[in-house]
Design a protein around this motif. Sequence first.
Motif, PDB file in Angstrom:
ATOM      1  N   ALA A   1       0.827  -1.214   0.000  1.00 25.79           N
ATOM      2  CA  ALA A   1       0.000   0.000   0.000  1.00 25.79           C
ATOM      3  C   ALA A   1       0.855   1.256   0.000  1.00 25.79           C
TER       4      ALA A   1
ATOM      5  N   ASP B   1       0.757   4.244  -2.702  1.00 24.59           N
ATOM      6  CA  ASP B   1       0.462   5.581  -2.208  1.00 24.59           C
ATOM      7  C   ASP B   1       1.503   6.575  -2.713  1.00 24.59           C
TER       8      ASP B   1
ATOM      9  N   GLU C   1      -6.505   2.993   8.040  1.00 23.13           N
ATOM     10  CA  GLU C   1      -5.848   2.347   6.911  1.00 23.13           C
ATOM     11  C   GLU C   1      -6.818   2.105   5.763  1.00 23.13           C
ATOM     12  N   THR C   2      -8.044   1.733   6.077  1.00 25.93           N
ATOM     13  CA  THR C   2      -9.033   1.486   5.024  1.00 25.93           C
ATOM     14  C   THR C   2      -9.330   2.755   4.241  1.00 25.93           C
TER      15      THR C   2
ATOM     16  N   ASN D   1      -6.254   3.650   2.044  1.00 31.65           N
ATOM     17  CA  ASN D   1      -6.136   2.784   0.868  1.00 31.65           C
ATOM     18  C   ASN D   1      -7.219   3.092  -0.155  1.00 31.65           C
TER      19      ASN D   1
ATOM     20  N   THR E   1      -6.258   6.265  -1.955  1.00 28.48           N
ATOM     21  CA  THR E   1      -5.194   6.003  -2.934  1.00 28.48           C
ATOM     22  C   THR E   1      -5.754   5.362  -4.197  1.00 28.48           C
TER      23      THR E   1
END
Length: 372
Positions: free
Chosen positions: A223, A227, A337-338, A341, A344
Amino acid sequence: MTQLLGESTYWRGEAADAFREALDGDLPRQLRNAHRSVSKAAAKLRGWHDDLVGYQATARRYDTRAKLDAAALMRAESHHERARTTNVPEPELKAAGDAVTRAREALESVRRLARELEETHRVEAGRVAKSLNEATERLAPGEPGVLDRVLKWVDEDLGDFLSDVSAVVGFAAMVIGPLFPPVGLALLFVATGASFGALALHLRDPRVHKSLKDGLTKGEFDADFWDCTVTLTGDALGSVPGVAAVAHGAKSASAASHALGALGDSGGIASAARTGSSAFTSGATIAMDGLRQVENPLAGWALRSTPDAVQETVKYTLTGTGAITATSHLPVFGENETVDNTATAVDGVRAVVDDGPSAAAKAAHAWTIIAR
């Protein structure tokens, strides 16, 4: 810490110096202040504990006494009612009534004492709470607020901040431009300048270098790699209009300087600088205004058969989505984090279907006007 500092005197080198500097800076003072702060708070809490134990014991006595007085009042009222209904002598009836009055006064007295105890508890609790807050004054640092966290994030992640500024200001330029063209044009300069600054900072960021290197050499396409890739791509594409405007402005300034020399102007350096600056500003503004009107050719082709309203909606939605994803990772929203992501992934899709084709079309248009 004193022991560590003493033992580290035998350690030499840059790491040793950095270690001693870290321990010998603000940290010892902050630890001493924290110790004094916690000690003051502990003393206040110990005193409050003793007071609270006494309050609870008194409250239990009042509760027991109130139950007994309530039972005595019920008996006195029952006796008075029987005396009143059985035609007892007046002195006995009066004595029964006096007994009811005394029982009520006794119950009200203990209830008043309970209310006074409750008020004492409330006042003392407030005093202790205030003293606990005062225990941190000039000692323990306060918890950082939203503004402090945002400013720290800007200081540590200036590149990300400029990328976000570019996305948000670019959307604002699209919205305001049709209503107030000069303002929209100025915002475009800000947005492209922010993109260029973000690109320069991200290209110098060791974290970005390591993530890209690990992905390309070790196959670590995680990730963080995507990113960094999407961020650099967005910064580069967002910088295209600014670079093109500056290039056209520089060409206009150069042409103006040559023309001034050909005319034999004797105004000197100051005159040449004014002329060149004016020509640069005019050329850059003209170029940026022309680039502002260049549409996304891919979206235009895909939506060629749809009404104008649909095309406008898609245009604003694509750019607005970029502004939303730009703010999704601000510290005021916490770390998720979700969400990161997802942002991104959305930005990656936007780079393919919107930013990329738009930047290519703008670059082609810029080359046309610069090459004239």
